[in-house]
Motif scaffolding. Structure first.
Motif, PDB file in Angstrom:
ATOM      1  N   ASN A 166       0.853  -1.111  -0.064  1.00 32.84           N
ATOM      2  CA  ASN A 166      -0.017   0.156  -0.147  1.00 32.84           C
ATOM      3  C   ASN A 166       0.847   1.313   0.045  1.00 32.84           C
ATOM      4  O   ASN A 166       0.438   2.171   0.606  1.00 32.84           O
ATOM      5  CB  ASN A 166      -0.909   0.137   0.997  1.00 32.84           C
ATOM      6  N   PHE A 167       1.910   1.212  -0.963  1.00 35.84           N
ATOM      7  CA  PHE A 167       2.855   2.397  -0.950  1.00 35.84           C
ATOM      8  C   PHE A 167       2.486   3.260  -1.998  1.00 35.84           C
ATOM      9  O   PHE A 167       2.966   3.386  -3.114  1.00 35.84           O
ATOM     10  CB  PHE A 167       4.306   1.852  -1.285  1.00 35.84           C
ATOM     11  N   ASP A 168       0.929   4.148  -1.662  1.00 36.02           N
ATOM     12  CA  ASP A 168       0.429   4.820  -2.642  1.00 36.02           C
ATOM     13  C   ASP A 168       1.191   5.901  -3.310  1.00 36.02           C
ATOM     14  O   ASP A 168       1.050   6.315  -4.388  1.00 36.02           O
ATOM     15  CB  ASP A 168      -1.016   5.257  -2.024  1.00 36.02           C
ATOM     16  N   SER A 169       1.845   6.562  -2.384  1.00 41.24           N
ATOM     17  CA  SER A 169       2.687   7.852  -2.982  1.00 41.24           C
ATOM     18  C   SER A 169       3.713   7.496  -4.191  1.00 41.24           C
ATOM     19  O   SER A 169       4.056   8.353  -4.840  1.00 41.24           O
ATOM     20  CB  SER A 169       3.264   8.688  -1.985  1.00 41.24           C
ATOM     21  N   LEU A 170       4.231   6.204  -3.739  1.00 41.82           N
ATOM     22  CA  LEU A 170       5.438   5.837  -4.886  1.00 41.82           C
ATOM     23  C   LEU A 170       4.539   5.140  -5.972  1.00 41.82           C
ATOM     24  O   LEU A 170       4.915   5.503  -7.169  1.00 41.82           O
ATOM     25  CB  LEU A 170       5.792   4.670  -4.484  1.00 41.82           C
ATOM     26  N   LEU A 171       3.276   4.545  -6.066  1.00 44.80           N
ATOM     27  CA  LEU A 171       2.364   4.177  -7.106  1.00 44.80           C
ATOM     28  C   LEU A 171       2.116   5.463  -8.257  1.00 44.80           C
ATOM     29  O   LEU A 171       2.064   5.191  -9.169  1.00 44.80           O
ATOM     30  CB  LEU A 171       0.968   3.443  -6.516  1.00 44.80           C
ATOM     31  N   ILE A 172       1.968   6.607  -7.510  1.00 42.28           N
ATOM     32  CA  ILE A 172       1.668   7.904  -8.314  1.00 42.28           C
ATOM     33  C   ILE A 172       2.913   8.078  -9.304  1.00 42.28           C
ATOM     34  O   ILE A 172       2.788   8.111 -10.464  1.00 42.28           O
ATOM     35  CB  ILE A 172       1.494   8.953  -7.187  1.00 42.28           C
ATOM     36  N   LYS A 173       4.254   7.802  -8.802  1.00 43.56           N
ATOM     37  CA  LYS A 173       5.257   8.241  -9.539  1.00 43.56           C
ATOM     38  C   LYS A 173       5.306   6.943 -10.740  1.00 43.56           C
ATOM     39  O   LYS A 173       5.864   7.259 -11.581  1.00 43.56           O
ATOM     40  CB  LYS A 173       6.592   8.239  -8.770  1.00 43.56           C
ATOM     41  N   SER A 212       1.085  17.918 -10.494  1.00 48.34           N
ATOM     42  CA  SER A 212       1.318  18.746 -11.626  1.00 48.34           C
ATOM     43  C   SER A 212       1.838  17.919 -12.797  1.00 48.34           C
ATOM     44  O   SER A 212       1.670  18.318 -14.065  1.00 48.34           O
ATOM     45  CB  SER A 212       1.893  20.122 -11.237  1.00 48.34           C
ATOM     46  N   LYS A 213       2.838  17.208 -12.404  1.00 49.75           N
ATOM     47  CA  LYS A 213       3.707  16.423 -13.629  1.00 49.75           C
ATOM     48  C   LYS A 213       2.434  15.563 -14.406  1.00 49.75           C
ATOM     49  O   LYS A 213       2.616  15.410 -15.651  1.00 49.75           O
ATOM     50  CB  LYS A 213       4.624  15.204 -12.777  1.00 49.75           C
ATOM     51  N   ILE A 235      -2.850  22.187 -19.410  1.00 53.86           N
ATOM     52  CA  ILE A 235      -1.852  22.942 -19.208  1.00 53.86           C
ATOM     53  C   ILE A 235      -2.170  24.078 -18.090  1.00 53.86           C
ATOM     54  O   ILE A 235      -1.375  24.233 -17.176  1.00 53.86           O
ATOM     55  CB  ILE A 235      -1.466  23.816 -20.439  1.00 53.86           C
ATOM     56  N   GLU A 236      -3.319  24.615 -17.955  1.00 56.63           N
ATOM     57  CA  GLU A 236      -3.756  25.927 -17.142  1.00 56.63           C
ATOM     58  C   GLU A 236      -3.976  25.336 -15.805  1.00 56.63           C
ATOM     59  O   GLU A 236      -3.384  25.797 -14.868  1.00 56.63           O
ATOM     60  CB  GLU A 236      -4.892  26.241 -17.778  1.00 56.63           C
ATOM     61  N   LYS A 237      -4.391  24.083 -15.848  1.00 55.34           N
ATOM     62  CA  LYS A 237      -4.798  23.345 -14.363  1.00 55.34           C
ATOM     63  C   LYS A 237      -3.447  22.923 -14.015  1.00 55.34           C
ATOM     64  O   LYS A 237      -3.125  23.191 -12.591  1.00 55.34           O
ATOM     65  CB  LYS A 237      -5.588  22.097 -14.757  1.00 55.34           C
ATOM     66  N   ALA A 238      -2.361  22.591 -14.516  1.00 54.89           N
ATOM     67  CA  ALA A 238      -1.098  22.138 -14.187  1.00 54.89           C
ATOM     68  C   ALA A 238      -0.461  23.214 -13.597  1.00 54.89           C
ATOM     69  O   ALA A 238       0.360  23.237 -12.624  1.00 54.89           O
ATOM     70  CB  ALA A 238      -0.203  21.423 -15.174  1.00 54.89           C
ATOM     71  N   LYS A 239      -0.373  24.477 -14.220  1.00 57.90           N
ATOM     72  CA  LYS A 239       0.209  25.708 -13.616  1.00 57.90           C
ATOM     73  C   LYS A 239      -0.696  25.966 -12.409  1.00 57.90           C
ATOM     74  O   LYS A 239       0.215  26.429 -11.559  1.00 57.90           O
ATOM     75  CB  LYS A 239      -0.104  26.791 -14.530  1.00 57.90           C
ATOM     76  N   VAL A 240      -1.622  25.957 -12.179  1.00 57.23           N
ATOM     77  CA  VAL A 240      -2.358  26.301 -10.854  1.00 57.23           C
ATOM     78  C   VAL A 240      -1.875  25.361  -9.892  1.00 57.23           C
ATOM     79  O   VAL A 240      -1.354  25.988  -8.786  1.00 57.23           O
ATOM     80  CB  VAL A 240      -3.897  26.308 -11.105  1.00 57.23           C
ATOM     81  N   ILE A 241      -1.810  23.926 -10.003  1.00 50.77           N
ATOM     82  CA  ILE A 241      -1.412  23.110  -9.293  1.00 50.77           C
ATOM     83  C   ILE A 241       0.056  23.340  -8.715  1.00 50.77           C
ATOM     84  O   ILE A 241       0.522  23.301  -7.520  1.00 50.77           O
ATOM     85  CB  ILE A 241      -1.630  21.646  -9.634  1.00 50.77           C
ATOM     86  N   GLY A 251      12.290  22.321 -12.624  1.00 54.42           N
ATOM     87  CA  GLY A 251      11.984  21.429 -13.936  1.00 54.42           C
ATOM     88  C   GLY A 251      10.789  20.988 -14.172  1.00 54.42           C
ATOM     89  O   GLY A 251      10.279  20.968 -15.577  1.00 54.42           O
ATOM     90  N   ILE A 252       9.873  20.752 -13.373  1.00 52.31           N
ATOM     91  CA  ILE A 252       8.289  20.554 -13.641  1.00 52.31           C
ATOM     92  C   ILE A 252       7.872  21.395 -14.582  1.00 52.31           C
ATOM     93  O   ILE A 252       7.251  21.385 -15.386  1.00 52.31           O
ATOM     94  CB  ILE A 252       7.705  20.244 -12.285  1.00 52.31           C
ATOM     95  N   LEU A 253       7.996  22.879 -14.007  1.00 52.68           N
ATOM     96  CA  LEU A 253       7.222  23.954 -14.752  1.00 52.68           C
ATOM     97  C   LEU A 253       7.948  24.220 -16.023  1.00 52.68           C
ATOM     98  O   LEU A 253       7.174  24.615 -16.977  1.00 52.68           O
ATOM     99  CB  LEU A 253       7.259  25.262 -13.714  1.00 52.68           C
ATOM    100  N   ALA A 254       9.245  24.037 -15.902  1.00 50.56           N
ATOM    101  CA  ALA A 254       9.842  24.221 -17.533  1.00 50.56           C
ATOM    102  C   ALA A 254       9.289  23.262 -18.393  1.00 50.56           C
ATOM    103  O   ALA A 254       8.927  23.697 -19.503  1.00 50.56           O
ATOM    104  CB  ALA A 254      11.446  23.939 -17.241  1.00 50.56           C
ATOM    105  N   ILE A 255       9.110  22.043 -18.241  1.00 48.92           N
ATOM    106  CA  ILE A 255       8.854  20.912 -19.196  1.00 48.92           C
ATOM    107  C   ILE A 255       7.141  21.498 -19.527  1.00 48.92           C
ATOM    108  O   ILE A 255       6.681  21.373 -20.527  1.00 48.92           O
ATOM    109  CB  ILE A 255       8.435  19.534 -18.352  1.00 48.92           C
ATOM    110  N   LEU A 256       6.465  21.811 -18.437  1.00 47.61           N
ATOM    111  CA  LEU A 256       5.071  22.325 -18.740  1.00 47.61           C
ATOM    112  C   LEU A 256       4.994  23.461 -19.686  1.00 47.61           C
ATOM    113  O   LEU A 256       4.195  23.352 -20.538  1.00 47.61           O
ATOM    114  CB  LEU A 256       4.267  22.593 -17.490  1.00 47.61           C
TER     115      LEU A 256
END
Length: 676
Positions: A166-173, A212-213, A235-241, A251-256
């Motif tokens: 039940n390692f949910d936070s890693l499952l997201i990645k 956001s990724k 894209i707009e939703k990811a920026k807000v998050i 790097g996350i926002l740069a790729i976005l």
């Protein structure tokens, strides 16, 4: 004293009887919530936070995600105190933090080295969750280098472990990385499913770094499918998050922002493409990743191409191909070759462009990148045409056309997936409400069963009270039953009607086929025509006048469909500007004539909107003379066949009907084409 003792006994017995009678009514029930059966998620950070230096190490870990130099300094102070030798968990986090720092500083090989040390440490100490974490990092590193086979092996094992504990936070990645691989490979439906699995888990971790990724990566799917409004929405939703997050990884926002610039490049929107690139450049300065810098070079080259500065675009493409460690990132290198080839074609250097594109295709084929191969084939066709090699130009145009047709199918599948996700979510909510109501009814029924014996037993003490309460409970039950019946009726209607046009939706079509399949008596001497109708150039209406005007057109078109078709005909809004029509052939009425009249009804009178009168035409793909038995058994294949004829109608000029007979009662010899 002799009187007090009997009175006390009578009082105790009376109260006991009263409580016994009231018990079935739930008045004395414990109102505390039922214990949850939900499994507790495993969170390693909670284990670390409970240790003496845990908070300091977690702070260093968070800092390492966006400031490598500062994190390295803080880590050195902890290391000088000997902190990381005091506990195995400290050592594990040390390797994870150093991996982050090396990535921020652009030292890819060093980052991989620390990840491998983390994996070895997990194996030596038999730490299962740490092994899964190391596998996730190794998979990301392999993905960046284009080794999808190895990456998928790591991800499969990582998902198995993470689910088991039940390692949910890693499952997201892990789900995000699986989505990225499938997106690059062109399996957009599978990619979408992985991203949505990650998003469902993110609901419990709104501050998760990958929130956001995942949204940003979803936007890239819709860019590849040319669903521009959907791409911009994500894209707009990811920026807000990203901007509301507690920790910002540049790097996350740069790729976005690069994704945003790429979208505007495809839309030939020079101003917005340049603006998004300039914003991305600011964030890349805070990240030394060689891969990110190569991505930025490619984006800059594309913006310069849009600005018709072809010579400068070519120069930047050369910088991209000569950038540090570019050979470690085959996808980025292939994209740089494609950008260079585009500029070479613009400058008339077509032979060089052909050579560049052949190199790019080799990379794309190794990566199984459908979108890259499609774009390269289009540019090769253009280059060969300018060289006068018509046969080669035609060859690559056909390859481009075939891939583009697949992309059209993927786009429709994507729309269907979104509709199904939305419908399933709504259905689940209604189902939960229904189950709760049924549970209440069962409780009430049980109360009524036990009530009789208990009331008789205590009738001498509280007959009037018990009878009154029973009446009240029965009234409540009847009221709840009435509300439930009304609710169920409303749910059925809502689930089978399109909210915008009022037409039936796909769910009603499925119900219709189920009934046809179940009642064998309906098969006798019945023939049908199945047609798919699509509004021509509807995207232009949305782009030029806005989606509100587009909605007005859809509503008016739907009214004309209902006015033109018989009450026995079935008209379905299939999705977007696409409709499915099922016509039962009666009294020797030619269904193609009916469809042709319907086309004229749409074409001959413009659609009145708040903006202006808009002329609309229809393209139709149809299969006629289908027996009821075949319709019930092979509806999916028939829809696919009608869709192919619709596509042919679109490709050969639009505003026409292309149909094939199934020879239930033969009236057609083969495929026919009718100009509306």
């Amino acid at each position: 004293m002799n009187v007090v003792k009997p009175l006390m006994m009578i009082s105790i017995v009376s109260v006991t009887l009263l409580l016994f009678i009231l018990r079935p009514f739930g008045l004395l029930d414990d109102k505390s919530p039922l214990s949850s059966t939900k499994t507790t998620a495993f969170v390693p950070d909670e284990l670390m936070a409970a240790l003496p230096f845990g908070q300091d190490i977690l702070a260093a870990r968070d800092l390492s995600r966006f400031d490598g130099d500062e994190a390295l300094l803080r880590l050195s102070l902890l290391e000088q105190r000997g902190t990381f030798e005091e506990h195995d968990l400290y050592k594990a986090y040390y390797y994870m933090i150093m991996n982050n720092i090396m990535l921020r500083l652009g030292r890819i090989d060093d980052a991989t080295g620390y990840t491998k040390r983390l994996f070895t440490f997990a194996e030596d100490n038999n730490i299962t969750w740490l092994r899964a974490s190391a596998l996730a990092e190794l998979a990301i590193e392999r993905t960046k280098r284009g080794d999808f086979v190895t990456a998928n092996q790591y991800l499969t094992e990582g998902v198995t472990i993470a689910k088991a504990i039940n390692f949910d936070s890693l499952l997201i990645k892990l789900y995000n990385t699986l989505g990225v691989i499938n997106n690059i490979s062109g399996d957009y439906g599978q990619a979408q499913q992985f991203f949505h699995k990650g998003l469902k888990l993110v609901e419990n971790y709104p501050e998760h770094l990958y929130y956001s990724k995942i949204i940003s990566n979803l936007s890239l799917i819709y860019i590849n499918l040319e669903e521009w409004s959907k791409a911009l929405e994500y894209i707009e939703k990811a920026k807000v998050i990203y901007h509301t997050g507690a920790r910002l990884e540049p790097g996350i926002l740069a790729i976005l922002l690069v994704n945003e610039s790429n979208m505007y490049f495809h839309l030939n929107d020079t101003e917005n493409a340049r603006s998004a690139y300039e914003d991305a450049k600011v964030y890349v300065k805070q990240d030394a990743s060689a891969r990110l810098k190569a991505i930025l070079f490619k984006t800059h080259a594309d913006v310069l191409y849009l600005e018709k500065n072809f010579a400068m675009s070519l120069d930047v493409s050369h910088q991209c191909l000569n950038s540090k460690d570019i050979n470690e990132f085959p996808l980025q290198k292939a994209l740089c070759y494609t950008s260079k080839a585009r500029s070479e074609v613009a400058l008339g250097n077509n032979i060089i462009a052909v050579n560049d594109l052949n190199i790019a295709i080799d990379y794309y084929e190794n990566l199984s990148s459908r979108s890259g191969i499609t774009l390269s084939n289009q540019l090769l066709s253009e280059a060969y045409e300018k060289l006068g090699y018509e046969a080669e130009a035609l060859k690559y145009f056909k390859l481009y056309y075939q891939e583009n047709k697949k992309a059209l199918f993927d786009r429709r599948q994507s729309e269907i997936y979104q509709l199904e996700e939305s419908f399933n979510a709504e259905t689940n909510r209604h189902a939960l409400a229904l189950l709760n109501t049924q549970h209440e009814l069962k409780k009430l029924a049980l109360e009524r069963q036990t009530l009789g014996s208990r009331v008789i037993f205590g009738m001498s003490l509280c007959a009037v009270f018990g009878l009154g309460y029973v009446i009240k409970k029965n009234l409540d039950i009847e009221k709840k039953n009435e509300l439930l019946q009304c609710s169920n009726t409303d749910l059925v209607e809502l689930s089978t009607r399109d909210a915008l046009t009022g037409l039936y939706n796909r769910r009603h079509f499925e119900y219709y086929l189920q009934i046809l399949n179940q009642d064998k008596s309906l098969y006798t001497d019945r023939c049908f025509t199945l047609a798919i109708l699509d509004l021509d150039h509807f995207k232009v209406i949305n782009d030029n006048h806005g989606h509100d005007v587009g909605d007005e057109v859809l509503i008016e078109v739907s009214k004309r469909f209902q006015q033109s078709l018989h009450s026995s005909d079935l008209i379905i809004r299939w999705g977007g500007e696409e409709f499915v029509c099922l016509i039962e052939q009666k009294n020797n009425v030619d269904s193609l004539d009916r469809l042709n009249r319907l086309c004229h009804k749409i074409r001959n009178k413009p659609m009145k909107t708040d903006c202006k009168d808009i002329h609309v035409t229809l393209s139709v793909g149809a299969v006629v003379d289908i027996s009821a038995a075949e319709l019930a058994a092979n509806s999916s294949d028939l829809i696919k066949l009608a869709d192919e004829y619709l596509y042919k109608a679109k490709q050969t000029g639009r505003n026409q009907i292309i149909a094939e007979s199934r020879n239930c009662k033969p009236v057609l010899d083969n495929v026919v084409e009718i100009n509306c």
